[in-house]
Scaffold this active site. Structure first.
Site, PDB file in Angstrom:
ATOM      1  N   ASP A  33      -1.955  -6.505  -7.033  1.00 35.64           N
ATOM      2  CA  ASP A  33      -3.068  -5.590  -7.210  1.00 35.64           C
ATOM      3  C   ASP A  33      -2.795  -4.808  -8.495  1.00 35.64           C
ATOM      4  O   ASP A  33      -1.644  -4.628  -8.889  1.00 35.64           O
ATOM      5  CB  ASP A  33      -3.158  -4.644  -6.013  1.00 35.64           C
ATOM      6  CG  ASP A  33      -4.207  -3.573  -6.206  1.00 35.64           C
ATOM      7  OD1 ASP A  33      -5.347  -3.924  -6.546  1.00 35.64           O
ATOM      8  OD2 ASP A  33      -3.874  -2.389  -6.034  1.00 35.64           O
ATOM      9  N   ASP A  84      -5.545  -3.181   0.188  1.00 34.86           N
ATOM     10  CA  ASP A  84      -5.150  -4.584   0.072  1.00 34.86           C
ATOM     11  C   ASP A  84      -4.661  -5.180   1.389  1.00 34.86           C
ATOM     12  O   ASP A  84      -4.095  -6.270   1.392  1.00 34.86           O
ATOM     13  CB  ASP A  84      -4.033  -4.717  -0.978  1.00 34.86           C
ATOM     14  CG  ASP A  84      -4.468  -4.185  -2.328  1.00 34.86           C
ATOM     15  OD1 ASP A  84      -5.539  -4.582  -2.799  1.00 34.86           O
ATOM     16  OD2 ASP A  84      -3.747  -3.351  -2.903  1.00 34.86           O
ATOM     17  N   ASP A 137      -0.870  -1.866  -2.335  1.00 33.22           N
ATOM     18  CA  ASP A 137      -0.515  -0.534  -1.839  1.00 33.22           C
ATOM     19  C   ASP A 137      -0.567  -0.450  -0.323  1.00 33.22           C
ATOM     20  O   ASP A 137      -0.273   0.590   0.252  1.00 33.22           O
ATOM     21  CB  ASP A 137      -1.408   0.539  -2.468  1.00 33.22           C
ATOM     22  CG  ASP A 137      -2.888   0.339  -2.133  1.00 33.22           C
ATOM     23  OD1 ASP A 137      -3.199  -0.495  -1.267  1.00 33.22           O
ATOM     24  OD2 ASP A 137      -3.722   1.026  -2.747  1.00 33.22           O
TER      25      ASP A 137
END
Length: 724
Positions: free
Chosen positions: A406, A623, A619
Site C-alpha cells: 500500500d 487494507d 496498515d
C-alpha cells in the site's frame, strides 16, 4: 457436524500441563478426541509447549465444554497461569531433570568401573539400578501417559531398547542409552524453554505499579487497578506502565522493546505512548487509554504465546507421521529378531542387533528439528517487534517471491499535508481560500481518510470557524459529501464526479479536471470541491495535498530484491501520476493506481495466480481484505492499531520499513535451518540403519549417533534466536 465458512468461529488457547518425553503421540490422541466433538473445526495440541489451540463454532460448543473435554482425558489445565510461578516451576523441573541426568551418569560409571575392576556384583548392579531408575524415569512416565491414550511413541521405544539390552546381559549399553536419552531430553527442554523465556522477558519490562495523580497528589497504584482516564506521571529513566496519550510535558521515549525502533522517539502533548517502553528524558503526564490487560505489550505477549502453539506445516506433517513411524520401527525390530532366528541365528547377537536397529531408527531428531527452529524464529521476531501469528507464517515468509505495498502510510509517512487551496475564478459566489477550506473541513471532519485529516488539521492551523455538517455520506475510494449551511458540499476525485454525480450538469467541472491534471503532474494528490443548490452543482475550487516517502524505502526495496523477491507492486487509491512519482523514487516494478478496496483484492488475487506466493504490506485497516487475500499479510504500526493485530499474519509493532526484509530474511533463514536439521536427522538414521544391516555397529555407537543428532538439531535451531 462440519463447520462451514459461514458460521462464526472463535479460537481459544487452553494452557495445559507441559510434559517431558520426546514424542507428541499423546497430544495427537487428545487432538483426535477434540476434533471428534461437534462444532470443533481445528485443533493444535502440544505437551511440549503446554498449549491446546482450538478453533470452534461458538454457536455449537463453548470454550468451557472444550476445557471439560481436556480434563476428561486426564490432562491438567492451568486456568489462570501465573507467569512467574510457571517460570519458577519450569526451572525447578529442569533442575530436577538435570539432577536425574547426573545420578544416571553416576550410576552408569559406578556399574562400569565396578565390573572392570571385578568389584562386588551387588555394587555393580546397584550402580546400574540407579542409572536405569533415574535415566528411565521421565521416559517411562511419558510412555505410560501415551499408552493411556492408546498410542505409542519414542519414549516407549527407548525404554524397550534399554530393557532389552539389560535382558541379554548388556546393562552398560542400556544405561548409556538412558543417560544420553535423558541428557538430550533435558537439553531439548532447555532449548524450548529458552525460546519461551525470550518472550516472557517482555513481561519484566512492564512495571507493576504506576504513579497516578489523585487530587493533585501522586499515589502509587498497582497497574491492574488503574482505569482508563487516569493520569500518571513518569520521570526520566522510568518505564511507562500503561498505554496512553501525553497530556503534559515533553521527552524522548525508547520504544525498542516493543517496536524495534533503534532511535528514541520524541514525545509531546497529544502523542501516544506504550507500556513497557522507557522514558529517557523529560517528565511526562500521561492519560491512560487502555487498561493493563489490553496494552500493546500484553497483546504482544499473548499473541506470541498463541503463535508458538500454532504449528508450522512441516511440524504438522511430522506429528501425523510419528505414530505410524514408531509402529513401523517396532515392526522392523520384530522382523530383525524373527527372521534371523527363523534362519538359525544365535539369539543374543540377533536380539542385540535388533535393539541397536531400534535405537538407530528412532526419529527423535526428526521430531524436534522443526519446533526447535520455528519456536526460536517466533521468539526472535518478538524481540525485534515483529509478531508472527503462527509457525505456518514463518514458513510462508520463506517462499515469498512477490510483494505488494500500500502507498499511504506504508511506503510514505502517511502525514499528508494540505499544500494548496484554489478558488475557481469564475465561481458564481465570492469565496476566499479560507472560506473554501472551512467548507471542506466541515465535510471532512466526519471522515477518517488521510486527506480528510490533513484538511481538518490545516483549518485548525489557520484557526478557522468550521460550520457543522449533517447527513454525511462517503463513496469509498472516490469522495464524500455532507450538508453544510443548507447546501450539499461534494469533495472528491475525478472518479467521484464522473460516476457518483454522472447525471448532474456540473458548472466548472472541465476547468477543475484540467487543474487536477496539472497538480497531479507535480506529484500532488488533488480533489475538487463543489456545492449543490437544488438542481445546480458548481465547482467552488480544489485542494492539493502531498505526502513524503519514508526514509529508507528505496534501500528496503533493494534489500527485498537481494533476498530473491522477483516482483514488487504498489497498490493505491491515489491517482496514477502521484503513484508513479513515488514508484520511480523507490524503485517499484509495477503501479496499480486509483484502486477501490475491492479492486486491491482482485489485484492481489491476480498476483497470486502469477507468482503463487505473494506478501501484502499495509496498515491493517483499509487494507484488511487485501491482507487476508495474500499468501502473507504484513501489517505495519501494530502497536497502536487493534485491527492490524486481528487481520494480518505478521504484525510489525512499529513503522520501521527495514523489518519487512527482516520478516522474509528470517523466514528464509528458518527454512535453511529446517533443511539442515532434517538432513542431519534423516542422514543419521539412514547412515546408522544401513551400517547396522550391512556390517553391524555396537549399541553405544548407535546411541551416540541417535542422541548426538538430536542435540545437534536442537542447538542449530536455537541459533535463530540471534538472527538480526
Amino acid at each position: 457436524m462440519a463447520v462451514t465458512e459461514s458460521t462464526p468461529r472463535s479460537t481459544c488457547t487452553v494452557r495445559i500441563e507441559r510434559r517431558g518425553g520426546r514424542g507428541e503421540a499423546g497430544a495427537r490422541a487428545l487432538e483426535g478426541h477434540l476434533k471428534g466433538m461437534s462444532g470443533v473445526h481445528d485443533v493444535d495440541v502440544s505437551f511440549r509447549t503446554g498449549s491446546a489451540r482450538v478453533t470452534y463454532d461458538e454457536e455449537v460448543i463453548s470454550e468451557e465444554t472444550i476445557r471439560d473435554a481436556v480434563r476428561d482425558r486426564n490432562v491438567s489445565i492451568q486456568d489462570d497461569p501465573d507467569t512467574t510461578t510457571d517460570e519458577v516451576s519450569t526451572r525447578s523441573e529442569l533442575r530436577r531433570e538435570a539432577v536425574f541426568v547426573g545420578l544416571t551418569l553416576f550410576g552408569m560409571v559406578t556399574g562400569l568401573l565396578t565390573g572392570w575392576l571385578n568389584g562386588p556384583p551387588l555394587l555393580m548392579w546397584a550402580g546400574y539400578g540407579v542409572a536405569y531408575v533415574f535415566g528411565g524415569w521421565y521416559g517411562l512416565k511419558g510412555a505410560i501417559e501415551t499408552l493411556r491414550h492408546r498410542a505409542v511413541d519414542i519414549d516407549l521405544l527407548m525404554i524397550v531398547a534399554a530393557v532389552g539390552a539389560l535382558s541379554i546381559g548388556a546393562p552398560f549399553e542400556g544405561a548409556m542409552l538412558l543417560f544420553l536419552f535423558s541428557l538430550s531430553n533435558t537439553l531439548q527442554h532447555y532449548a524450548i524453554g529458552r525460546s519461551r523465556r525470550a518472550i516472557k522477558s517482555l513481561i519484566e519490562m512492564r512495571p507493576d505499579e504506576a504513579q497516578v495523580l489523585r487530587d493533585g497528589e501522586e499515589v502509587t497504584v498497582p497497574i491492574d487497578d488503574v482505569v482508563v482516564g487516569d493520569v500518571f506521571v513518569v520521570r526520566p529513566g522510568d518505564r511507562i506502565p500503561l498505554d496512553g496519550v501525553v497530556t503534559s510535558g515533553e521527552g524522548t521515549v525508547d520504544q525498542a522493546s516493543l517496536t524495534g525502533e533503534s532511535v528514541p522517539v520524541p514525545k509531546e502533548s497529544g502523542d501516544e505512548v506504550f507500556g513497557g517502553t522507557i522514558n529517557e528524558s523529560g517528565s511526562l503526564e500521561i492519560e491512560v487509554t487502555r487498561q493493563a490487560h489490553e496494552s500493546a505489550i500484553s497483546r504482544l505477549i499473548d499473541m506470541v504465546e498463541n503463535a508458538q502453539s500454532e504449528k508450522a506445516p512441516t511440524q504438522r506433517l511430522i506429528d501425523r507421521l510419528e505414530q505410524p513411524y514408531v509402529l513401523g520401527v517396532f515392526a522392523l525390530t520384530i522382523a530383525a529378531i524373527g527372521l534371523p532366528l527363523a534362519l538359525g541365528s544365535e539369539f543374543t547377537s540377533t536380539f542385540y542387533r535388533a535393539m541397536t536397529l531400534m535405537v538407530a531408527a528412532s526419529p527423535c531428531a526428526v521430531i524436534i528439528s522443526t519446533p526447535a527452529a520455528v519456536l526460536s524464529a517466533i521468539a526472535s521476531g518478538g524481540r525485534q517487534g515483529v509478531l508472527f501469528k503462527g509457525g505456518e507464517h514463518v514458513e510462508a515468509a520463506a517462499n515469498i517471491d512477490a510483494v505488494a505495498f500500500d502507498k499511504t502510510g506504508t511506503l510514505t509517512k502517511g502525514d499528508t499535508q494540505l499544500t494548496d487551496v484554489f478558488v475557481r475564478e469564475t465561481a458564481a459566489e465570492a469565496l476566499t481560500d479560507d472560506g473554501l477550506l472551512s467548507l471542506a473541513a466541515a465535510v471532512q471532519s466526519r471522515s477518517e481518510h488521510h486527506l480528510a485529516r490533513a484538511t481538518v488539521a490545516a483549518a485548525d492551523e489557520r484557526s478557522l470557524d468550521v460550520p457543522d455538517a449533517r447527513r454525511f455520506q462517503s463513496a469509498a475510494g472516490k469522495g464524500v459529501r455532507a450538508e453544510v449551511e443548507g447546501s450539499t458540499v461534494h469533495i472528491g476525485n475525478r472518479s467521484y464526479f464522473r460516476t457518483v454525480l454522472e447525471d448532474a450538469a456540473i458548472e466548472g467541472l472541465d476547468a477543475g479536471l484540467d487543474r487536477l491534471q496539472t497538480l497531479e503532474a507535480e506529484g500532488k494528490t488533488s480533489v475538487i470541491v463543489a456545492r449543490e443548490d437544488g438542481d445546480t452543482v458548481s465547482v467552488l475550487g480544489w485542494l492539493a495535498f502531498t505526502d513524503t516517502v519514508r526514509p529508507g524505502a528505496a534501500e528496503m526495496i533493494a534489500e527485498l530484491r537481494s533476498l530473491g523477491v522477483e516482483h514488487i507492486v504498489m497498490l493505491t487509491g491515489d491517482n496514477e501520476r502521484v503513484a508513479q512519482r513515488i514508484s520511480d523514487e523507490v524503485g517499484i516494478d509495477e503501479v496499480q493506481a486509483e484502486l477501490l478496496p475491492e479492486e486491491k483484492v482482485t489485484t492481489i488475487e491476480a498476483l497470486v495466480d502469477r507468482h503463487e506466493n505473494v506478501a501484502m504490506v499495509g496498515d491493517g485497516v483499509n487494507d484488511a481484505p487485501a491482507l487476508a487475500t495474500a499468501t502473507l499479510g504484513i501489517a505495519m504500526g501494530g502497536a497502536g492499531t487493534d485491527v492490524a493485530l486481528d487481520t494480518a499474519d505478521v504484525v510489525l509493532m512499529g513503522d520501521d520499513l527495514s523489518k519487512i526484509p527482516y520478516v522474509l530474511g528470517l523466514g528464509r533463514k528458518t527454512r535453511r535451518t529446517l533443511t539442515v536439521n532434517l538432513a542431519i536427522a534423516f542422514g543419521a538414521i539412514a547412515l546408522m540403519v544401513g551400517t547396522i544391516l550391512l556390517w553391524g555397529i555396537p549399541l553405544p555407537l548407535a546411541v551416540i549417533g541417535h542422541e548426538g543428532s538430536t542435540v545437534l538439531v536442537s542447538l542449530n535451531g536455537l541459533r535463530l534466536l540471534g538472527y538480526r
